[in-house]
Motif scaffolding. Structure first.
Motif, PDB file in Angstrom:
ATOM      1  N   LYS A  67       0.819  -1.206   0.000  1.00  0.00           N
ATOM      2  CA  LYS A  67       0.000   0.000   0.000  1.00  0.00           C
ATOM      3  C   LYS A  67       0.855   1.258   0.000  1.00  0.00           C
ATOM      4  O   LYS A  67       0.483   2.258  -0.612  1.00  0.00           O
ATOM      5  N   ILE A  68       1.991   1.213   0.679  1.00  0.00           N
ATOM      6  CA  ILE A  68       2.844   2.415   0.698  1.00  0.00           C
ATOM      7  C   ILE A  68       3.337   2.722  -0.707  1.00  0.00           C
ATOM      8  O   ILE A  68       3.297   3.869  -1.163  1.00  0.00           O
ATOM      9  N   TYR A  69       3.793   1.698  -1.437  1.00  0.00           N
ATOM     10  CA  TYR A  69       4.280   1.981  -2.783  1.00  0.00           C
ATOM     11  C   TYR A  69       3.148   2.322  -3.733  1.00  0.00           C
ATOM     12  O   TYR A  69       3.324   3.054  -4.699  1.00  0.00           O
ATOM     13  N   GLU A  70       1.938   1.817  -3.430  1.00  0.00           N
ATOM     14  CA  GLU A  70       0.802   2.209  -4.268  1.00  0.00           C
ATOM     15  C   GLU A  70       0.486   3.689  -4.097  1.00  0.00           C
ATOM     16  O   GLU A  70      -0.037   4.335  -5.005  1.00  0.00           O
ATOM     17  N   VAL A  71       0.799   4.246  -2.909  1.00  0.00           N
ATOM     18  CA  VAL A  71       0.611   5.685  -2.707  1.00  0.00           C
ATOM     19  C   VAL A  71       1.446   6.458  -3.718  1.00  0.00           C
ATOM     20  O   VAL A  71       0.964   7.403  -4.356  1.00  0.00           O
ATOM     21  N   PHE A  72       2.706   6.025  -3.909  1.00  0.00           N
ATOM     22  CA  PHE A  72       3.554   6.734  -4.876  1.00  0.00           C
ATOM     23  C   PHE A  72       3.011   6.607  -6.297  1.00  0.00           C
ATOM     24  O   PHE A  72       3.013   7.568  -7.068  1.00  0.00           O
ATOM     25  N   GLU A  73       2.516   5.406  -6.645  1.00  0.00           N
ATOM     26  CA  GLU A  73       1.976   5.229  -7.990  1.00  0.00           C
ATOM     27  C   GLU A  73       0.743   6.098  -8.195  1.00  0.00           C
ATOM     28  O   GLU A  73       0.544   6.696  -9.250  1.00  0.00           O
ATOM     29  N   SER A  74      -0.107   6.189  -7.146  1.00  0.00           N
ATOM     30  CA  SER A  74      -1.307   7.021  -7.268  1.00  0.00           C
ATOM     31  C   SER A  74      -0.934   8.472  -7.481  1.00  0.00           C
ATOM     32  O   SER A  74      -1.564   9.166  -8.289  1.00  0.00           O
ATOM     33  N   ILE A  75       0.091   8.935  -6.748  1.00  0.00           N
ATOM     34  CA  ILE A  75       0.494  10.337  -6.908  1.00  0.00           C
ATOM     35  C   ILE A  75       0.992  10.572  -8.329  1.00  0.00           C
ATOM     36  O   ILE A  75       0.717  11.606  -8.944  1.00  0.00           O
ATOM     37  N   LYS A  76       1.693   9.560  -8.877  1.00  0.00           N
ATOM     38  CA  LYS A  76       2.168   9.682 -10.268  1.00  0.00           C
ATOM     39  C   LYS A  76       0.994   9.850 -11.224  1.00  0.00           C
ATOM     40  O   LYS A  76       0.977  10.725 -12.096  1.00  0.00           O
ATOM     41  N   ILE A  77      -0.027   8.974 -11.052  1.00  0.00           N
ATOM     42  CA  ILE A  77      -1.182   9.027 -11.949  1.00  0.00           C
ATOM     43  C   ILE A  77      -1.901  10.361 -11.795  1.00  0.00           C
ATOM     44  O   ILE A  77      -2.307  10.999 -12.774  1.00  0.00           O
ATOM     45  N   LEU A  78      -2.050  10.813 -10.530  1.00  0.00           N
ATOM     46  CA  LEU A  78      -2.764  12.061 -10.291  1.00  0.00           C
ATOM     47  C   LEU A  78      -2.068  13.232 -10.960  1.00  0.00           C
ATOM     48  O   LEU A  78      -2.714  14.062 -11.609  1.00  0.00           O
ATOM     49  N   LYS A  79      -0.732  13.293 -10.810  1.00  0.00           N
ATOM     50  CA  LYS A  79      -0.024  14.426 -11.410  1.00  0.00           C
ATOM     51  C   LYS A  79      -0.178  14.410 -12.922  1.00  0.00           C
ATOM     52  O   LYS A  79      -0.396  15.454 -13.550  1.00  0.00           O
ATOM     53  N   ALA A  80      -0.108  13.207 -13.524  1.00  0.00           N
ATOM     54  CA  ALA A  80      -0.257  13.123 -14.975  1.00  0.00           C
ATOM     55  C   ALA A  80      -1.643  13.595 -15.404  1.00  0.00           C
ATOM     56  O   ALA A  80      -1.793  14.341 -16.378  1.00  0.00           O
ATOM     57  N   CYS A  81      -2.682  13.195 -14.651  1.00  0.00           N
ATOM     58  CA  CYS A  81      -4.037  13.599 -15.023  1.00  0.00           C
ATOM     59  C   CYS A  81      -4.233  15.089 -14.852  1.00  0.00           C
ATOM     60  O   CYS A  81      -4.806  15.770 -15.715  1.00  0.00           O
ATOM     61  N   LEU A  82      -3.746  15.644 -13.711  1.00  0.00           N
ATOM     62  CA  LEU A  82      -3.946  17.065 -13.459  1.00  0.00           C
ATOM     63  C   LEU A  82      -3.230  17.899 -14.516  1.00  0.00           C
ATOM     64  O   LEU A  82      -3.723  18.942 -14.937  1.00  0.00           O
ATOM     65  N   LYS A  83      -2.039  17.424 -14.966  1.00  0.00           N
ATOM     66  CA  LYS A  83      -1.307  18.201 -15.969  1.00  0.00           C
ATOM     67  C   LYS A  83      -2.002  18.119 -17.318  1.00  0.00           C
ATOM     68  O   LYS A  83      -1.943  19.059 -18.106  1.00  0.00           O
ATOM     69  N   ALA A  84      -2.685  16.978 -17.601  1.00  0.00           N
ATOM     70  CA  ALA A  84      -3.319  16.822 -18.919  1.00  0.00           C
ATOM     71  C   ALA A  84      -4.647  17.549 -19.007  1.00  0.00           C
ATOM     72  O   ALA A  84      -5.147  17.800 -20.111  1.00  0.00           O
ATOM     73  N   LEU A  85      -5.230  17.900 -17.854  1.00  0.00           N
ATOM     74  CA  LEU A  85      -6.600  18.425 -17.854  1.00  0.00           C
ATOM     75  C   LEU A  85      -6.794  19.730 -18.619  1.00  0.00           C
ATOM     76  O   LEU A  85      -7.743  19.846 -19.391  1.00  0.00           O
ATOM     77  N   PRO A  86      -5.907  20.746 -18.438  1.00  0.00           N
ATOM     78  CA  PRO A  86      -6.174  22.010 -19.132  1.00  0.00           C
ATOM     79  C   PRO A  86      -6.229  21.879 -20.646  1.00  0.00           C
ATOM     80  O   PRO A  86      -6.868  22.673 -21.317  1.00  0.00           O
ATOM     81  N   GLY A  87      -5.574  20.867 -21.220  1.00  0.00           N
ATOM     82  CA  GLY A  87      -5.540  20.763 -22.675  1.00  0.00           C
ATOM     83  C   GLY A  87      -6.730  20.056 -23.286  1.00  0.00           C
ATOM     84  O   GLY A  87      -6.796  19.835 -24.494  1.00  0.00           O
ATOM     85  N   LEU A  88      -7.715  19.658 -22.444  1.00  0.00           N
ATOM     86  CA  LEU A  88      -8.818  18.854 -22.981  1.00  0.00           C
ATOM     87  C   LEU A  88     -10.041  19.712 -23.270  1.00  0.00           C
ATOM     88  O   LEU A  88     -10.228  20.777 -22.697  1.00  0.00           O
ATOM     89  N   GLU A  89     -10.928  19.185 -24.127  1.00  0.00           N
ATOM     90  CA  GLU A  89     -12.164  19.873 -24.455  1.00  0.00           C
ATOM     91  C   GLU A  89     -13.070  19.959 -23.231  1.00  0.00           C
ATOM     92  O   GLU A  89     -13.007  19.111 -22.350  1.00  0.00           O
ATOM     93  N   LYS A  90     -13.954  20.977 -23.204  1.00  0.00           N
ATOM     94  CA  LYS A  90     -14.640  21.259 -21.949  1.00  0.00           C
ATOM     95  C   LYS A  90     -15.917  20.460 -21.679  1.00  0.00           C
ATOM     96  O   LYS A  90     -16.552  20.686 -20.673  1.00  0.00           O
ATOM     97  N   THR A  91     -16.340  19.508 -22.559  1.00  0.00           N
ATOM     98  CA  THR A  91     -17.612  18.801 -22.282  1.00  0.00           C
ATOM     99  C   THR A  91     -17.461  17.888 -21.083  1.00  0.00           C
ATOM    100  O   THR A  91     -16.520  17.112 -20.994  1.00  0.00           O
ATOM    101  N   LEU A  92     -18.463  17.985 -20.150  1.00  0.00           N
ATOM    102  CA  LEU A  92     -18.391  17.155 -18.954  1.00  0.00           C
ATOM    103  C   LEU A  92     -19.315  15.952 -19.039  1.00  0.00           C
ATOM    104  O   LEU A  92     -19.105  14.950 -18.390  1.00  0.00           O
ATOM    105  N   LYS A  93     -20.390  16.083 -19.799  1.00  0.00           N
ATOM    106  CA  LYS A  93     -21.431  15.051 -19.708  1.00  0.00           C
ATOM    107  C   LYS A  93     -22.103  14.887 -21.064  1.00  0.00           C
ATOM    108  O   LYS A  93     -22.222  15.828 -21.832  1.00  0.00           O
ATOM    109  N   VAL A  94     -22.579  13.673 -21.333  1.00  0.00           N
ATOM    110  CA  VAL A  94     -23.473  13.483 -22.485  1.00  0.00           C
ATOM    111  C   VAL A  94     -24.824  13.050 -21.956  1.00  0.00           C
ATOM    112  O   VAL A  94     -24.928  12.465 -20.881  1.00  0.00           O
ATOM    113  N   LYS A  95     -25.869  13.290 -22.748  1.00  0.00           N
ATOM    114  CA  LYS A  95     -27.214  12.992 -22.274  1.00  0.00           C
ATOM    115  C   LYS A  95     -27.451  11.488 -22.281  1.00  0.00           C
ATOM    116  O   LYS A  95     -27.075  10.786 -23.204  1.00  0.00           O
ATOM    117  N   ALA A  96     -28.083  11.004 -21.214  1.00  0.00           N
ATOM    118  CA  ALA A  96     -28.384   9.577 -21.110  1.00  0.00           C
ATOM    119  C   ALA A  96     -29.885   9.417 -20.988  1.00  0.00           C
ATOM    120  O   ALA A  96     -30.558  10.234 -20.379  1.00  0.00           O
TER     121      ALA A  96
END
Lengths: 148, 395, 137
Positions: free
Chosen positions: B263-292
């Motif tokens: 679990k301790i090493y999974e914390v580091f992996e999670s932080i890696k994934i989070l940083k990658a996602c947060l950095k990629a977010l500003p470059g994405l299109e703004k749609t949040l939802k599609v109609k269901a």
């Protein structure tokens, strides 16, 4: 005369260190972890003298959350009976107050005040730690009054 | 077991309100002196009949119900539920929604793991480490509050996407908090791995042999700590896990310490994934939802994800109305607790019971008292948490 | 691995639906034990046994997850006297799921020695996931 003095000192000591018992009677754990968060350094209930204990015979304040499931109900009633007077019962969270989102589930018995007299209600799903602190402070006040 | 052996055994009901963990469960522990010979697990104190409730509520109301199955892993339940319904309809959600869902899920994994470290330390008697880890956990809850407005039960997912956006102007603040958490993670890695007291209470304890893991359907970090490389995020990728570079943590020892270190090493992996996602977010299109659609035609679908405790599985059947016909939820803790405790606790000492049970990270809450019954003489002795803790300290 | 796995599954049972990485296959009750034995050669771990009462029959879905595949094998059994063989000899982890389906739907898994309630208590309703017979059968 001496007896009165001893009694006064004991009462003063008791007022300054209330001991809690936390029981989760079938909730989602949300209220439980917010209750635990109240123990930790950011919200810190220990500065008020509060201490979390597992033995009902040592507790003063019962913190009960969760909608009461049928399986745990007899244990809950026994814990209530084992806690000595004066005691204060606090219902934490929507499930304890009104069964919350589980109001028509087949395995849930009535809200907490159908099973035992409740003194303080802390609403929320889950209530924020600040709200829990405020509720516990009210419970402490009530408990001091019960001691008079 | 022979007749005379049974009579020598004490049967110890560690009842639903017990000193160990968050949540009620009952373990009938068969003892020979202080060594555990067998254990019967009696769960169901938290059973609220959610699967039956879900058949009577419509698809949107069920999102709120799914959230409250568990307060610690509420995000993964909502996302898995929404994914299952989206599979029923055949809906594809926008890219931004996938990234935001991943962010919420990894934050949840972080706060759940820090919670686990605190509880493990508490069981071993180290109250200070408990306080430290829960204080650090508050940093994760701060980020969650920045995004969703709440610390528990975030209400972010909807069928078709997400309901709120991540405020982009606060991303640098979040990354600073993640850097702080990474430093703290490294500190805890050192503490748990090299502290002599912790090693004495965890190395070689509660062994789970590798060949029994798949046989007994044990999942999650408990399985990974016994050498089985199984993680739904890599095996059956969902959301954006296949677009980011990260690793599955596996350890071979299979004891309590291995489960903590995974679990301790999974914390580091999670932080890696989070940083990658947060950095990629500003470059994405703004749609949040599609109609269901509100009403879903007859169909069936499944959804499998990796909760902080293991593989979470949802199976849904729709019938042409706005309410599901059947919604089946199989949580990782259900299997882990019911199947693994019998293996883990055999031959262990009674004083180690709380540590071993807490090490599989059961998703429950409890604090109870314990009754010792001497079957031979019929003598009963009621003890409490203090007794078990004294046993631990004597060791 | 997943392609050869898929070929083996097609040999086992008829696939009637796929979505993403999930495969749904249907078998007859008489082929149940044979199919389970063949599945036990491919994977050791069972993920879930989902039971569903649709008013006419009881459907049991046996789910197995492995790399890149979620395999769901569906078998239908009689609703009035639901009975099927237990798979605990092949998959010891399935015992918990069989107990759950026994208490929720009343399905008897013959061969399971530990078939008793797991979640419900003495005061809870019996077989809550069964459809009530009053609903016009």
């Amino acid at each position: 005369m001496l007896f009165r003095l001893v009694e006064k000192t004991l009462n003063y000591a008791r007022k300054k260190s209330p001991w809690f018992l936390h029981l989760d009677t079938g909730g989602c754990n949300g209220c439980s972890i917010e209750l635990f968060a109240v123990l930790n350094p950011r919200y810190d209930i220990e500065r008020f003298g509060g201490l979390s204990k597992a033995n009902p015979r040592h507790t003063d304040i019962l913190l009960i959350d969760g909608a009461v499931t049928k399986k745990i109900r007899p244990r809950l009633e026994r814990i209530y009976q084992q806690t000595p007077e004066p005691k204060v019962v606090v219902a934490v969270g929507s499930c304890a107050i009104s069964k919350g989102i589980f109001h028509d589930a087949y395995n849930i018995d009535g809200p907490l005040d159908k099973i035992m007299p409740v003194d303080v209600y802390i609403p929320g799903c889950p209530p924020k730690p600040e709200a829990i602190l405020q509720g516990v402070m009210k419970a402490l006040q009530l408990w001091e009054e019960k001691h008079e | 077991m022979k007749e005379k052996d049974v009579r020598k055994c004490y049967i110890l009901p560690v009842g639903p309100q017990h000193p160990m963990y968050v949540e009620a469960e009952n373990l009938m522990v068969h003892l020979d002196g202080e060594t555990i010979v067998n254990v019967d697990v009696n769960i169901g104190y938290m059973h609220r009949g959610i699967e039956e409730l879900m058949q009577r509520r419509n698809y949107i109301q069920n999102i709120y119900l799914a959230e409250r199955i568990c307060g610690i892993c509420s995000g993964i339940h909502t996302v898995t539920y929404c994914q299952c319904i989206e599979n029923l309809i055949g809906l594809e959600i926008p890219e931004r929604a996938k990234y935001i869902r991943t962010i919420i899920l990894e934050l949840e994994r972080l706060h759940s793991h820090f919670l686990f470290f605190g509880v493990m330390a508490y069981e071993m008697g180290l109250d200070t480490v408990f306080m430290y880890t829960w204080k650090d956990r508050e940093a994760v809850l701060d980020i969650l509050e920045m995004i969703s407005g709440n610390r528990v039960n975030y209400g972010m997912s909807a069928v078709g996407g997400v309901r709120r956006d991540v405020p982009e102007n606060r991303i640098p603040e979040m990354i600073k908090k993640l850097d702080y958490l990474e430093k703290r993670g490294q500190y805890y890695a050192k503490v748990f791995y090299s502290d002599k007291l912790i090693r004495k209470r965890s190395v070689g304890l509660g062994l789970l042999p590798k060949k029994l893991v798949d046989k007994y359907s044990i999942v999650g970090p408990v399985a990974r700590a016994s050498g089985v490389k199984t993680d739904v995020r890599k095996d059956i990728p969902y959301l954006v896990y296949d677009k980011i570079d990260w690793n599955v943590i596996v350890r071979e020892e299979g004891d309590v310490l291995a489960r903590i270190m995974v679990k301790i090493y999974e914390v580091f992996e999670s932080i890696k994934i989070l940083k990658a996602c947060l950095k990629a977010l500003p470059g994405l299109e703004k749609t949040l939802k599609v109609k269901a659609p509100f009403v879903i035609e007859t169909n069936e679908a499944v959804s499998v994800t990796e909760a902080p405790r293991g593989e979470l599985f949802y199976y849904a059947v729709s019938n042409g109305t706005d309410k599901p016909e059947r919604l089946r939820i199989r949580t990782p803790s259900f299997v882990n607790i019911a199947n693994s405790l019998g293996i883990l606790l055999k031959g262990q000492q009674l004083a180690d019971l709380p540590i071993i049970v807490a090490s599989i990270d059961p998703c429950f809450s409890c604090c109870d008292r314990v009754t010792l019954i001497d079957v031979k003489s019929g003598e009963r002795k009621t003890v409490d948490e203090a007794y078990l803790k004294r046993l631990e300290e004597r060791k | 691995m997943s392609d050869s796995f898929r070929k083996k599954i097609t040999g086992l049972a008829e696939i009637y639906k796929t979505h993403g990485n999930a495969v749904f296959a249907k078998i007859d009750k008489k082929d149940f034990l044979k199919t389970m034995e063949k599945t036990a050669e491919l994977t050791e771990r069972i993920s879930s046994i989902s039971g569903h009462d649709n008013g006419k029959t009881i459907e049991l879905v046996y789910t197995f997850t492995s790399e890149k595949l979620v395999l769901n094998i569906k078998v239908e059994i009689d609703r009035k006297k639901p009975k099927i063989e237990s798979v605990t000899k092949l998959f010891p982890g399935a015992g918990v799921f069989e107990r759950e389906n026994f208490e929720m739907l009343g399905v008897v898994f013959s061969g399971n020695k530990n078939l008793k309630k797991i979640l419900l208590g003495k005061k809870s309703p019996k077989t809550p996931l069964r459809k009530s017979i009053k609903e016009g059968e």
